[in-house]
Design a protein around this motif. Sequence first.
Motif, PDB file in Angstrom:
ATOM      1  N   THR A  83       0.848  -1.196   0.000  1.00  0.00           N
ATOM      2  CA  THR A  83       0.000   0.000   0.000  1.00  0.00           C
ATOM      3  C   THR A  83       0.882   1.244   0.000  1.00  0.00           C
ATOM      4  N   LEU A  84       0.554   2.173  -0.871  1.00  0.00           N
ATOM      5  CA  LEU A  84       1.284   3.435  -0.929  1.00  0.00           C
ATOM      6  C   LEU A  84       0.430   4.504  -0.281  1.00  0.00           C
ATOM      7  N   GLY A  85       0.980   5.157   0.741  1.00  0.00           N
ATOM      8  CA  GLY A  85       0.302   6.267   1.394  1.00  0.00           C
ATOM      9  C   GLY A  85       0.682   7.558   0.699  1.00  0.00           C
ATOM     10  N   SER A  86       0.885   8.621   1.434  1.00  0.00           N
ATOM     11  CA  SER A  86       1.195   9.916   0.836  1.00  0.00           C
ATOM     12  C   SER A  86       2.608   9.951   0.267  1.00  0.00           C
ATOM     13  N   VAL A  87       2.757  10.690  -0.834  1.00  0.00           N
ATOM     14  CA  VAL A  87       4.058  10.925  -1.461  1.00  0.00           C
ATOM     15  C   VAL A  87       4.127  12.398  -1.819  1.00  0.00           C
ATOM     16  N   THR A  88       5.222  13.061  -1.429  1.00  0.00           N
ATOM     17  CA  THR A  88       5.416  14.469  -1.757  1.00  0.00           C
ATOM     18  C   THR A  88       6.766  14.650  -2.424  1.00  0.00           C
ATOM     19  N   GLY A  89       6.776  15.327  -3.570  1.00  0.00           N
ATOM     20  CA  GLY A  89       7.992  15.688  -4.284  1.00  0.00           C
ATOM     21  C   GLY A  89       7.679  16.905  -5.134  1.00  0.00           C
ATOM     22  N   ARG A  90       7.684  18.082  -4.530  1.00  0.00           N
ATOM     23  CA  ARG A  90       7.148  19.273  -5.189  1.00  0.00           C
ATOM     24  C   ARG A  90       8.021  19.834  -6.299  1.00  0.00           C
ATOM     25  N   CYS A  91       9.274  19.433  -6.389  1.00  0.00           N
ATOM     26  CA  CYS A  91      10.143  19.951  -7.454  1.00  0.00           C
ATOM     27  C   CYS A  91      10.794  18.805  -8.216  1.00  0.00           C
ATOM     28  N   GLY A  92      10.087  17.721  -8.369  1.00  0.00           N
ATOM     29  CA  GLY A  92      10.673  16.593  -9.075  1.00  0.00           C
ATOM     30  C   GLY A  92       9.617  15.597  -9.472  1.00  0.00           C
ATOM     31  N   ASN A  93      10.040  14.370  -9.721  1.00  0.00           N
ATOM     32  CA  ASN A  93       9.172  13.312 -10.183  1.00  0.00           C
ATOM     33  C   ASN A  93       9.012  12.241  -9.118  1.00  0.00           C
ATOM     34  N   PHE A  94       7.990  11.395  -9.291  1.00  0.00           N
ATOM     35  CA  PHE A  94       7.837  10.203  -8.464  1.00  0.00           C
ATOM     36  C   PHE A  94       7.820   9.000  -9.387  1.00  0.00           C
ATOM     37  N   THR A  95       8.774   8.096  -9.185  1.00  0.00           N
ATOM     38  CA  THR A  95       8.871   6.879  -9.989  1.00  0.00           C
ATOM     39  C   THR A  95       8.883   5.691  -9.049  1.00  0.00           C
ATOM     40  N   LEU A  96       8.049   4.688  -9.345  1.00  0.00           N
ATOM     41  CA  LEU A  96       7.986   3.472  -8.533  1.00  0.00           C
ATOM     42  C   LEU A  96       7.874   2.255  -9.426  1.00  0.00           C
ATOM     43  N   ASP A  97       8.859   1.352  -9.334  1.00  0.00           N
ATOM     44  CA  ASP A  97       8.771   0.037  -9.964  1.00  0.00           C
ATOM     45  C   ASP A  97       8.307  -0.923  -8.887  1.00  0.00           C
ATOM     46  N   ASN A  98       7.061  -1.314  -8.963  1.00  0.00           N
ATOM     47  CA  ASN A  98       6.476  -2.224  -7.969  1.00  0.00           C
ATOM     48  C   ASN A  98       6.006  -3.501  -8.660  1.00  0.00           C
ATOM     49  N   SER A  99       6.761  -3.920  -9.684  1.00  0.00           N
ATOM     50  CA  SER A  99       6.297  -5.014 -10.531  1.00  0.00           C
ATOM     51  C   SER A  99       6.410  -6.387  -9.885  1.00  0.00           C
ATOM     52  N   ASN A 100       6.825  -6.453  -8.608  1.00  0.00           N
ATOM     53  CA  ASN A 100       6.817  -7.727  -7.882  1.00  0.00           C
ATOM     54  C   ASN A 100       5.488  -8.003  -7.201  1.00  0.00           C
ATOM     55  N   SER A 101       4.598  -7.008  -7.115  1.00  0.00           N
ATOM     56  CA  SER A 101       3.329  -7.235  -6.411  1.00  0.00           C
ATOM     57  C   SER A 101       2.284  -6.205  -6.813  1.00  0.00           C
ATOM     58  N   ALA A 102       1.027  -6.528  -6.489  1.00  0.00           N
ATOM     59  CA  ALA A 102      -0.067  -5.580  -6.693  1.00  0.00           C
ATOM     60  C   ALA A 102       0.115  -4.395  -5.747  1.00  0.00           C
ATOM     61  N   LEU A 103      -0.491  -3.266  -6.082  1.00  0.00           N
ATOM     62  CA  LEU A 103      -0.327  -2.046  -5.287  1.00  0.00           C
ATOM     63  C   LEU A 103      -1.662  -1.340  -5.133  1.00  0.00           C
ATOM     64  N   THR A 104      -1.952  -0.926  -3.902  1.00  0.00           N
ATOM     65  CA  THR A 104      -3.098  -0.054  -3.636  1.00  0.00           C
ATOM     66  C   THR A 104      -2.564   1.292  -3.176  1.00  0.00           C
ATOM     67  N   VAL A 105      -3.059   2.374  -3.778  1.00  0.00           N
ATOM     68  CA  VAL A 105      -2.652   3.726  -3.402  1.00  0.00           C
ATOM     69  C   VAL A 105      -3.801   4.354  -2.629  1.00  0.00           C
ATOM     70  N   ASN A 106      -3.565   4.701  -1.370  1.00  0.00           N
ATOM     71  CA  ASN A 106      -4.628   5.268  -0.536  1.00  0.00           C
ATOM     72  C   ASN A 106      -4.247   6.618   0.048  1.00  0.00           C
ATOM     73  N   GLY A 107      -3.243   7.262  -0.502  1.00  0.00           N
ATOM     74  CA  GLY A 107      -2.818   8.553   0.026  1.00  0.00           C
ATOM     75  C   GLY A 107      -2.887   9.630  -1.030  1.00  0.00           C
ATOM     76  N   THR A 108      -2.361  10.795  -0.695  1.00  0.00           N
ATOM     77  CA  THR A 108      -2.287  11.921  -1.617  1.00  0.00           C
ATOM     78  C   THR A 108      -0.894  11.968  -2.220  1.00  0.00           C
ATOM     79  N   LEU A 109      -0.808  11.898  -3.542  1.00  0.00           N
ATOM     80  CA  LEU A 109       0.462  12.000  -4.249  1.00  0.00           C
ATOM     81  C   LEU A 109       0.548  13.399  -4.830  1.00  0.00           C
ATOM     82  N   THR A 110       1.458  14.235  -4.317  1.00  0.00           N
ATOM     83  CA  THR A 110       1.607  15.611  -4.761  1.00  0.00           C
ATOM     84  C   THR A 110       2.982  15.769  -5.390  1.00  0.00           C
TER      85      THR A 110
END
Length: 195
Positions: A83-110
């Motif tokens: 499960t991915l909660g909040s992610v903050t990166g206001r001056c860049g990118n967010f990259t996630l390779d999670n190809s080993n498992s399913a993913l639920t995102v329940n937070g705010t990604l800014t």
Amino acid sequence: TNTSAITMAAGSSILTNGGDLTATAKTLGVTLAGINTGAGNLTVNANDGAISQNSALTVGGTARFDAGSASVNLGTSTNSIATLGSVTGRCGNFTLDNSNSALTVNGTLTIGPLSNDTIDINTGNHALDLGTSSLSSTYFYTESSAISLANSTLNVGTYWLKPASSAATVDLAGGAGPYVLTNGDLSKIKGINGK
């Protein structure tokens, strides 16, 4: 003002046996490696420093990442985050390779508001459920075998769906089906055609 960094060398590891792990640094960034929390949670706060990795992360609980005004790059190793909660990166990118498992995102990604900021999530042949998340970015890329956006709010300029195969399922309106977007589905995504 004091600054600090956390750098885990490639090949190093932390096993928490289900306990939670928090890593906090100030402005000089956090580099993670070999973390396995079992069913526990992972919280990383870099206080305006970049967050990156040297090897895979395994988080059976919820992972949260705050890079402040920097970026979060967890795309250099194949991770397994439940499960991915909040992610903050206001001056860049967010990259996630999670190809080993399913993913639920329940937070705010800014991410952003730069003109080229991106959210890029790859779950490979596993499902991606954006749950009750709220995503904000200029570009949003996903690659998954099944994508569910039924309860999420997207405020993105451009959204690319990259299904793992032509048989992948994309669900924006709460119903299962093939990789098809209807006008009703498109209304779930803010920012399309200026809306």
